[in-house]
Design a protein around this motif. Structure first.
Motif, PDB file in Angstrom:
ATOM      1  N   THR A   1      46.775  42.552  24.862  1.00 32.28           N
ATOM      2  CA  THR A   1      46.233  41.564  23.932  1.00 32.28           C
ATOM      3  C   THR A   1      45.812  40.265  24.629  1.00 32.28           C
ATOM      4  O   THR A   1      45.077  39.463  24.048  1.00 32.28           O
ATOM      5  CB  THR A   1      47.280  41.228  22.856  1.00 32.28           C
ATOM      6  N   GLU A   2      46.282  40.064  25.851  1.00 29.49           N
ATOM      7  CA  GLU A   2      45.945  38.843  26.596  1.00 29.49           C
ATOM      8  C   GLU A   2      44.651  38.988  27.390  1.00 29.49           C
ATOM      9  O   GLU A   2      44.094  37.991  27.842  1.00 29.49           O
ATOM     10  CB  GLU A   2      47.080  38.499  27.567  1.00 29.49           C
ATOM     11  N   PHE A   3      44.175  40.192  27.570  1.00 27.95           N
ATOM     12  CA  PHE A   3      43.027  40.427  28.454  1.00 27.95           C
ATOM     13  C   PHE A   3      41.725  40.137  27.720  1.00 27.95           C
ATOM     14  O   PHE A   3      41.465  40.675  26.643  1.00 27.95           O
ATOM     15  CB  PHE A   3      43.056  41.864  28.951  1.00 27.95           C
ATOM     16  N   ASP A   4      40.890  39.255  28.333  1.00 29.32           N
ATOM     17  CA  ASP A   4      39.623  38.864  27.709  1.00 29.32           C
ATOM     18  C   ASP A   4      38.431  39.650  28.231  1.00 29.32           C
ATOM     19  O   ASP A   4      37.290  39.297  27.981  1.00 29.32           O
ATOM     20  CB  ASP A   4      39.384  37.369  27.926  1.00 29.32           C
ATOM     21  N   ARG A   5      38.692  40.709  29.037  1.00 33.95           N
ATOM     22  CA  ARG A   5      37.652  41.599  29.567  1.00 33.95           C
ATOM     23  C   ARG A   5      36.682  40.880  30.512  1.00 33.95           C
ATOM     24  O   ARG A   5      35.529  41.266  30.634  1.00 33.95           O
ATOM     25  CB  ARG A   5      36.886  42.283  28.428  1.00 33.95           C
ATOM     26  N   GLN A   6      37.132  39.841  31.199  1.00 28.00           N
ATOM     27  CA  GLN A   6      36.340  39.150  32.217  1.00 28.00           C
ATOM     28  C   GLN A   6      36.973  39.396  33.580  1.00 28.00           C
ATOM     29  O   GLN A   6      38.196  39.282  33.727  1.00 28.00           O
ATOM     30  CB  GLN A   6      36.262  37.649  31.938  1.00 28.00           C
ATOM     31  N   VAL A   7      36.136  39.712  34.559  1.00 25.19           N
ATOM     32  CA  VAL A   7      36.656  40.036  35.881  1.00 25.19           C
ATOM     33  C   VAL A   7      37.352  38.833  36.516  1.00 25.19           C
ATOM     34  O   VAL A   7      38.260  38.974  37.333  1.00 25.19           O
ATOM     35  CB  VAL A   7      35.511  40.558  36.782  1.00 25.19           C
ATOM     36  N   GLU A   8      36.959  37.621  36.120  1.00 25.19           N
ATOM     37  CA  GLU A   8      37.593  36.427  36.679  1.00 25.19           C
ATOM     38  C   GLU A   8      39.076  36.372  36.349  1.00 25.19           C
ATOM     39  O   GLU A   8      39.882  35.813  37.107  1.00 25.19           O
ATOM     40  CB  GLU A   8      36.905  35.152  36.162  1.00 25.19           C
ATOM     41  N   THR A   9      39.466  36.942  35.199  1.00 26.08           N
ATOM     42  CA  THR A   9      40.881  36.929  34.810  1.00 26.08           C
ATOM     43  C   THR A   9      41.726  37.714  35.808  1.00 26.08           C
ATOM     44  O   THR A   9      42.849  37.316  36.146  1.00 26.08           O
ATOM     45  CB  THR A   9      41.035  37.527  33.399  1.00 26.08           C
ATOM     46  N   LEU A  10      41.184  38.821  36.326  1.00 26.86           N
ATOM     47  CA  LEU A  10      41.902  39.590  37.331  1.00 26.86           C
ATOM     48  C   LEU A  10      41.871  38.883  38.690  1.00 26.86           C
ATOM     49  O   LEU A  10      42.856  38.899  39.430  1.00 26.86           O
ATOM     50  CB  LEU A  10      41.298  40.988  37.457  1.00 26.86           C
ATOM     51  N   LEU A  11      40.746  38.244  39.017  1.00 24.05           N
ATOM     52  CA  LEU A  11      40.638  37.557  40.308  1.00 24.05           C
ATOM     53  C   LEU A  11      41.600  36.378  40.389  1.00 24.05           C
ATOM     54  O   LEU A  11      42.037  36.007  41.484  1.00 24.05           O
ATOM     55  CB  LEU A  11      39.198  37.092  40.536  1.00 24.05           C
ATOM     56  N   GLU A  12      41.920  35.765  39.234  1.00 26.89           N
ATOM     57  CA  GLU A  12      42.846  34.627  39.247  1.00 26.89           C
ATOM     58  C   GLU A  12      44.228  35.032  39.742  1.00 26.89           C
ATOM     59  O   GLU A  12      44.974  34.207  40.279  1.00 26.89           O
ATOM     60  CB  GLU A  12      42.956  34.031  37.842  1.00 26.89           C
ATOM     61  N   ARG A  13      44.595  36.301  39.577  1.00 24.73           N
ATOM     62  CA  ARG A  13      45.895  36.772  40.028  1.00 24.73           C
ATOM     63  C   ARG A  13      45.896  37.157  41.503  1.00 24.73           C
ATOM     64  O   ARG A  13      46.956  37.448  42.054  1.00 24.73           O
ATOM     65  CB  ARG A  13      46.329  37.989  39.186  1.00 24.73           C
ATOM     66  N   THR A  14      44.736  37.193  42.118  1.00 19.05           N
ATOM     67  CA  THR A  14      44.636  37.630  43.515  1.00 19.05           C
ATOM     68  C   THR A  14      45.041  36.502  44.450  1.00 19.05           C
ATOM     69  O   THR A  14      44.712  35.331  44.218  1.00 19.05           O
ATOM     70  CB  THR A  14      43.195  38.082  43.834  1.00 19.05           C
ATOM     71  N   VAL A  15      45.731  36.841  45.525  1.00 14.00           N
ATOM     72  CA  VAL A  15      46.115  35.851  46.540  1.00 14.00           C
ATOM     73  C   VAL A  15      44.847  35.245  47.131  1.00 14.00           C
ATOM     74  O   VAL A  15      43.912  35.981  47.492  1.00 14.00           O
ATOM     75  CB  VAL A  15      46.966  36.520  47.642  1.00 14.00           C
ATOM     76  N   PRO A  16      44.742  33.910  47.254  1.00 23.42           N
ATOM     77  CA  PRO A  16      43.488  33.268  47.704  1.00 23.42           C
ATOM     78  C   PRO A  16      42.929  33.815  49.008  1.00 23.42           C
ATOM     79  O   PRO A  16      41.714  33.945  49.155  1.00 23.42           O
ATOM     80  CB  PRO A  16      43.885  31.785  47.823  1.00 23.42           C
ATOM     81  N   ASP A  17      43.794  34.152  49.961  1.00 23.71           N
ATOM     82  CA  ASP A  17      43.293  34.647  51.238  1.00 23.71           C
ATOM     83  C   ASP A  17      42.554  35.972  51.100  1.00 23.71           C
ATOM     84  O   ASP A  17      41.737  36.323  51.956  1.00 23.71           O
ATOM     85  CB  ASP A  17      44.454  34.822  52.228  1.00 23.71           C
ATOM     86  N   ASP A  18      42.831  36.729  50.035  1.00 19.71           N
ATOM     87  CA  ASP A  18      42.207  38.041  49.869  1.00 19.71           C
ATOM     88  C   ASP A  18      41.026  38.021  48.913  1.00 19.71           C
ATOM     89  O   ASP A  18      40.346  39.034  48.746  1.00 19.71           O
ATOM     90  CB  ASP A  18      43.242  39.048  49.358  1.00 19.71           C
ATOM     91  N   VAL A  19      40.775  36.877  48.277  1.00 25.93           N
ATOM     92  CA  VAL A  19      39.681  36.797  47.310  1.00 25.93           C
ATOM     93  C   VAL A  19      38.311  37.023  47.957  1.00 25.93           C
ATOM     94  O   VAL A  19      37.480  37.758  47.406  1.00 25.93           O
ATOM     95  CB  VAL A  19      39.719  35.447  46.558  1.00 25.93           C
ATOM     96  N   PRO A  20      37.989  36.419  49.133  1.00 24.49           N
ATOM     97  CA  PRO A  20      36.648  36.640  49.694  1.00 24.49           C
ATOM     98  C   PRO A  20      36.320  38.114  49.913  1.00 24.49           C
ATOM     99  O   PRO A  20      35.214  38.561  49.616  1.00 24.49           O
ATOM    100  CB  PRO A  20      36.697  35.865  51.022  1.00 24.49           C
ATOM    101  N   ALA A  21      37.285  38.875  50.453  1.00 28.64           N
ATOM    102  CA  ALA A  21      37.023  40.297  50.679  1.00 28.64           C
ATOM    103  C   ALA A  21      36.804  41.021  49.358  1.00 28.64           C
ATOM    104  O   ALA A  21      35.931  41.899  49.249  1.00 28.64           O
ATOM    105  CB  ALA A  21      38.186  40.915  51.448  1.00 28.64           C
ATOM    106  N   LEU A  22      37.562  40.663  48.330  1.00 33.92           N
ATOM    107  CA  LEU A  22      37.417  41.301  47.025  1.00 33.92           C
ATOM    108  C   LEU A  22      36.093  40.921  46.377  1.00 33.92           C
ATOM    109  O   LEU A  22      35.391  41.766  45.805  1.00 33.92           O
ATOM    110  CB  LEU A  22      38.585  40.897  46.135  1.00 33.92           C
ATOM    111  N   MET A  23      35.701  39.662  46.488  1.00 29.05           N
ATOM    112  CA  MET A  23      34.451  39.204  45.899  1.00 29.05           C
ATOM    113  C   MET A  23      33.242  39.845  46.557  1.00 29.05           C
ATOM    114  O   MET A  23      32.200  40.042  45.920  1.00 29.05           O
ATOM    115  CB  MET A  23      34.353  37.680  46.003  1.00 29.05           C
TER     116      MET A  23
END
Length: 821
Positions: free
Chosen positions: A196-218
């Motif tokens: 019920t908390e998920f707004d179906r935006q990919v940014e919501t999942l990226l916010e939980r990602t460790v910052p050092d790993d975000v560039p590779a994921l993006m």
């Protein structure tokens, strides 16, 4: 239910079969799902049989079977087959289920099969098949990782079932142009997000990602990012309770009717098997212990090399500080210049290179982003980076106090594939080293300030010389404050001359470094003004005497005519220069000298003239190379001459390295300036004309220029040259008093026109000219018609010059050096 990873509703089974040890069966390693359903799968399949599982394993091709095909082929456990295995306590597969079997691993080594049973009769459409294939890749990667760890611990395990963490995962579909994502409950559970908390935006999942790993994921999930086939991306997330969890991602991009990327299908799985091993933790612990005792920048750099080189099996390691836009290298392993790319060798002006970040845009971008970057073998990088790690390259920005304070580069010569554990290790390493650099600066702030001052006062790059090659090396002392007053310079002069300077200010302190910078600047200014060598040194002596200092300086100054090979030496209390002749013999030159600078106001500095043959090597050095507490000067000079005679003069930089030797402990700074004189193959042709102050002076200057250039075979650019001569001579006569002289020089593909006058005031090009004005356009015309132009001060006046590019078919027609009256 784990089987929800398939992205559909209903109960189903998911199972992994692996080859059993010692026989020809595929054995059930793990099965999930099917809670409450009255059917199951056999515990094994014979590899020699005709079951879909055995067929997928042998051929490497997925098997997709509908209920009718299952019944027709008589699959064990199906309604028309042999029934369930004895002891399972379950009935046969119903006629409504579909079966999918996917091979695990490649053709080189098959790891097993993934079997999926779905209740729906038409369960495996195109999207479902894509997702299942990605999931099979995830399972295969998990099997390989678990197996590698088992082998590393020399343990024996008959079934890998307990290690199949990759079965705990889910699937998602991402619309690329909107960023809207549909993820099943397993994906949300991995990220710690309620449905019920998920707004179906990919940014919501990226916010939980460790910052050092975000560039590779993006780089994959953002529009335009296309994943490489078979690529697995490992990344870390931070769950709401603070737990750090490893996940793996595999995805596939589907294109629309126009061929553009439209949707991405992916599977995300738990990757707890990627937790750091005991070996990786011990590396971080050893590095932490080594950095705790490091009190200088050099100590920090050495700790990094000694701790990481062997465990990571790297071929090259470089540690550098970031000062403004420059990389100041503090340690290299291996330390030899020939082990590094040519662009690094060109910056080898001191103990280590000192390069601009702008020369390596990829590195500059990584530093700006602040995250660890890894490149596999054969990556398209600029030569300065590709040559460091042709088999793999890691760039570690070193963070501290919210900024990037340096960088560590690790390169592999042979092929090196980066695992997810290695990224985590390198990220942790970067943070430790960055903090250690900041601590070292705080412990020795005074020394670092003086070192930076000294480095900034020395020339960053030597000029290219026509007729010779110059190289320089500078090493600070390794004992004491390590800040001295040694300096060097290479100064291009007019008429094919070049000035070579080396000097040493007394003492080791920030004051010595400051005086060194002032003396270098003063000697350069006197030399560029056109003073003879003895006058340059006399002026520098009087300048130092007038400063508020008790320090003195020694200096050796050489004015070398690159065309004729004639050198004029002046020595002020400095060591004599050394010569290496073309036959390999060496000599410590007997050059007359005067006292050091700053000692006697009426000191005289006589000139010594020496002719140099092409192939001769001239060496200027400071006493730190030839003298120490354990080495007398005479013996030191003799050793330097022996090395000079045995060295290969073909590479001036390598020769300078050989002269430095391998000594690591130095009582004093060392500076070495090497010039290999080659001589000019085509010597410039010159002509000179004294311009008389007559009403028709410009006309006579044009006639002289026309006759001269036609005799040299310069005809296509004749009109341009005459226009430039007219403007420069007109300005000199109209705005100055005294003698005016016109010089023409033809060298290779350029014509140089120079007008000397007695006024020190430099010409100023107007920003704009009124159409009604009668003057002011001369310099605008000169600038427009010239390849380059400018003015330099001369003794008692200045020279305004212009260079014109000539066509390739224009050549010298007259004799070399002939002056036309």
């Amino acid at each position: 239910m784990t089987a929800r990873v398939l992205g559909s509703s209903g109960a189903e089974l998911t199972a992994v079969y692996v080859p059993a040890e010692g026989d020809g069966d595929l054995q059930l390693a793990e099965m999930v799902g099917g809670s409450g359903v009255p059917y199951t799968l056999p515990t094994s399949y014979p590899l020699s049989g005709d079951s879909p599982v055995a067929a997928a394993f042998r051929t490497g091709l997925p098997q997709w079977l509908s209920p009718a095909e299952l019944t027709e082929r008589g699959v064990p456990g199906s309604a028309g087959g042999a029934g369930a295995e004895p002891g399972n306590g379950t009935g046969p597969l119903p006629t409504t289920v579909s079966l999918g079997v996917l091979p695990l691993g490649g053709d080189a080594r098959r790891l097993g099969c993934l079997v999926v049973v779905d209740q729906a009769a038409d369960a495996f459409d195109a999207d479902r098949r894509h997702l299942l294939e990605l999931h099979a890749d995830q399972v295969a990667a998990g099997l390989e990782a678990v197996e590698a760890r088992v082998l590393a611990r020399t343990e024996r395990r008959s079934l890998l079932g307990p290690g199949l963490d990759t079965l705990r995962g889910g699937a998602f579909t991402l619309v690329l142009h909107t960023g809207r994502i549909e993820a099943d409950t397993q994906v949300l559970e991995l990220f710690g997000i309620g449905p019920t908390e998920f707004d179906r935006q990919v940014e919501t999942l990226l916010e939980r990602t460790v910052p050092d790993d975000v560039p590779a994921l993006m780089s994959i999930v953002e529009p335009g990012g296309v994943p490489v086939a078979g690529q697995q991306l490992s990344f870390r997330i931070r769950r709401p309770n603070g737990e750090l969890r490893w996940l793996t991602l595999r995805c596939r991009v589907l294109t629309g009717a126009d061929g553009a990327p439209e949707r991405m299908l992916g599977v995300v799985a738990d990757a707890s098997y990627l937790r750091p091993s005991a070996d990786e933790v011990s590396i971080v612990q050893r590095l932490s212990a080594a950095l705790a005792g490091a009190t200088t920048i050099r100590d920090v750099s050495r700790a990094v090399i000694s701790t990481l080189r062997a465990p990571l099996a790297t071929s090259r390691i470089a540690v550098a500080e970031l000062e403004a836009d420059r990389l100041v290298v503090t340690a290299l392993d291996p330390p030899e210049p020939e082990s590094w790319p040519a662009s690094w060798q060109s910056e080898w002006r001191s103990e280590w290179p000192d390069a601009s970040c702008h020369s390596m845009p990829t590195l500059e971008g990584v530093l700006r982003g602040g995250h660890v970057a890894l490149w596999p073998p054969g990556a398209a990088l600029e030569p300065g980076l590709a040559g460091i790690g042709p088999g793999g390259l890691a760039v570690l920005p070193l963070p501290a106090e919210g900024r990037i304070v340096g960088v560590c580069l690790l390169g592999w010569e042979t092929e090196h594939r980066f695992g997810p554990e290695e990224r985590s290790l390198l990220t942790a390493t970067a943070g430790l080293v960055g903090q250690a650099l900041v601590r070292a600066h705080a412990l020795d702030a005074g020394h670092e300030l003086a070192t930076m001052l000294q480095r900034s006062l020395l020339p960053r790059k030597l000029p290219e010389l026509a007729g010779g090659v110059a190289a320089v090396r500078y090493l600070p002392a390794t004992m004491g404050l390590e800040v001295g007053g040694d300096w060097y310079d290479v100064i291009p002069l007019s008429d094919g001359h070049v000035a070579l300077v080396i000097g040493d200010v007394e003492g080791h302190s920030a004051g010595a470094a400051t005086i060194m910078g002032q003396m270098r600047t003063a000697i350069r200014a006197y030399a560029v003004e056109g003073h003879p060598p003895d006058v340059v040194i006399s002026h520098a002596n009087r300048l130092l005497l007038g400063m508020e200092t008790d320090l003195f300086a020694t200096c050796c100054y050489v004015d070398l005519d690159m065309e004729e090979g004639i050198a004029w030496f002046v020595r002020a209390g400095h060591l004599p220069p050394l010569l290496r002749y073309p036959d390999g013999s060496t000599e410590a030159m007997s050059v007359e000298g005067g006292p050091p600078l700053g000692v006697a106001e009426d000191a005289e500095y006589p000139l010594t003239e020496v002719g140099l043959a092409p192939g001769t090597v001239l060496v200027l050095l400071t006493d730190g190379l030839a003298e120490s507490a354990t080495l007398v000067l005479e013996d030191g000079i003799r050793r330097v001459r022996e090395v000079l005679g045995a060295a290969d003069p073909a590479d001036a930089g390598r020769l300078a390295d050989d002269l430095l030797g391998g000594s690591k402990r130095r009582d004093d700074d060392v500076a070495v300036l090497v010039l290999r004189y080659d001589g000019m193959r085509v010597r410039p042709t010159r002509a000179r004309w004294a311009v008389w102050r007559l009403p028709d002076a410009v006309m006579h200057a044009r006639r002289f220029t026309g006759r001269t250039l036609r005799s040299w075979g310069v005809t296509q650019e004749l009109d341009v040259a005459l226009l430039v001569v007219s403007e420069l001579v007109t300005n000199a006569i109209a705005h100055t008093q005294g003698e005016v002289q016109l010089d023409l020089t033809l060298a290779a593909d350029r014509l140089r026109i120079a007008v000397n006058d007695t006024s020190p005031r430099a010409p100023v090009k107007p920003v704009s000219v009124d159409w009604e004005s009668t003057g002011g356009r001369g310099l605008l015309l000169v600038s427009a018609m010239s390849l380059s132009w400018g003015s330099v001060p001369l003794s008692g006046g200045k020279q305004v010059w212009s260079e014109i590019s000539l066509q390739t078919d224009e050549r010298i027609g007259g004799a070399e050096g002939e002056e036309v009256p």
